[in-house]
Design an enzyme around this catalytic site. Structure first.
Site, PDB file in Angstrom:
ATOM      1  N   ASP A   1       0.860  -1.181   0.000  1.00 41.11           N
ATOM      2  CA  ASP A   1       0.000   0.000   0.000  1.00 41.11           C
ATOM      3  C   ASP A   1       0.895   1.228   0.000  1.00 41.11           C
ATOM      4  O   ASP A   1       1.996   1.202   0.550  1.00 41.11           O
ATOM      5  CB  ASP A   1      -0.910   0.014   1.223  1.00 41.11           C
ATOM      6  CG  ASP A   1      -1.998  -1.054   1.175  1.00 41.11           C
ATOM      7  OD1 ASP A   1      -2.361  -1.465   0.062  1.00 41.11           O
ATOM      8  OD2 ASP A   1      -2.474  -1.455   2.246  1.00 41.11           O
TER       9      ASP A   1
ATOM     10  N   ASP B   1      -7.011  -1.441  -4.353  1.00 41.84           N
ATOM     11  CA  ASP B   1      -8.067  -1.114  -3.384  1.00 41.84           C
ATOM     12  C   ASP B   1      -9.026  -0.084  -3.971  1.00 41.84           C
ATOM     13  O   ASP B   1     -10.243  -0.174  -3.781  1.00 41.84           O
ATOM     14  CB  ASP B   1      -7.468  -0.566  -2.087  1.00 41.84           C
ATOM     15  CG  ASP B   1      -6.612  -1.573  -1.342  1.00 41.84           C
ATOM     16  OD1 ASP B   1      -6.786  -2.785  -1.550  1.00 41.84           O
ATOM     17  OD2 ASP B   1      -5.751  -1.134  -0.548  1.00 41.84           O
TER      18      ASP B   1
END
Length: 163
Positions: free
Chosen positions: A119, A133
């Protein structure tokens, strides 16, 4: 509308591939150029922060990589099946499911290859996330939109039948 549907076999795989590619490319750039835990810039509302996520999207479930890998694989199979057999009547639904599939593929590849999801998009107090995401979230929003539009059309048709 029929013209777009005619090219479904081309634009759906392209859409899945392009978002999967962008996700993997951006993650690789972060992995190669930013140490885990570091941010560019160091402070601010919007930053690039390298995080290894062993949990679910937006770090909602922590330390469940194996469980999420198994669930992710089953989800990909289900989403792919749904995309092939149940989305032919709606371009919006095709796009929504394609985005979800590309996001699920992007994160499952990370889990298998790295043992965690990379991330890097860090916005304010929101949990750090990635392109995959975002694809899943936008895909879910479009799916809800599709459901609301379908519900509204069905309601209007039912009202016409009454009169």
């Amino acid at each position: 509308m029929k013209e777009i549907t005619k090219y479904r076999k081309y634009y759906i795989p392209f859409l899945i591939f392009i978002f999967f590619f962008i996700d993997q490319l951006t993650k690789e750039i972060v992995i190669r150029n930013l140490k885990v835990g570091y941010s560019i810039p160091e402070n601010g509302l919007f930053r690039f922060t390298h995080v290894r996520n062993f949990g679910s999207a937006f770090s909602l479930i922590n330390d469940a990589n194996l469980f999420l890998m198994v669930v992710g694989i089953f989800a990909i199979i289900f989403i792919f099946y749904f995309l092939i057999f149940y989305t032919k009547e709606s371009n919006l639904l095709q796009i929504a499911i394609s985005l979800q599939l590309s996001g699920a593929l992007g994160n499952i590849v990370d889990r298998i290859r790295l043992g965690s999801v990379t991330d890097f998009i860090d916005v304010g107090a929101w949990p750090v996330f990635n392109i995959a995401d975002s694809c899943i979230s936008v895909g879910m929003f479009l799916l809800v939109l599709h459901i609301l539009i379908s519900w509204r059309k069905k309601k209007i048709e039912n009202e016409k039948d009454i009169w």
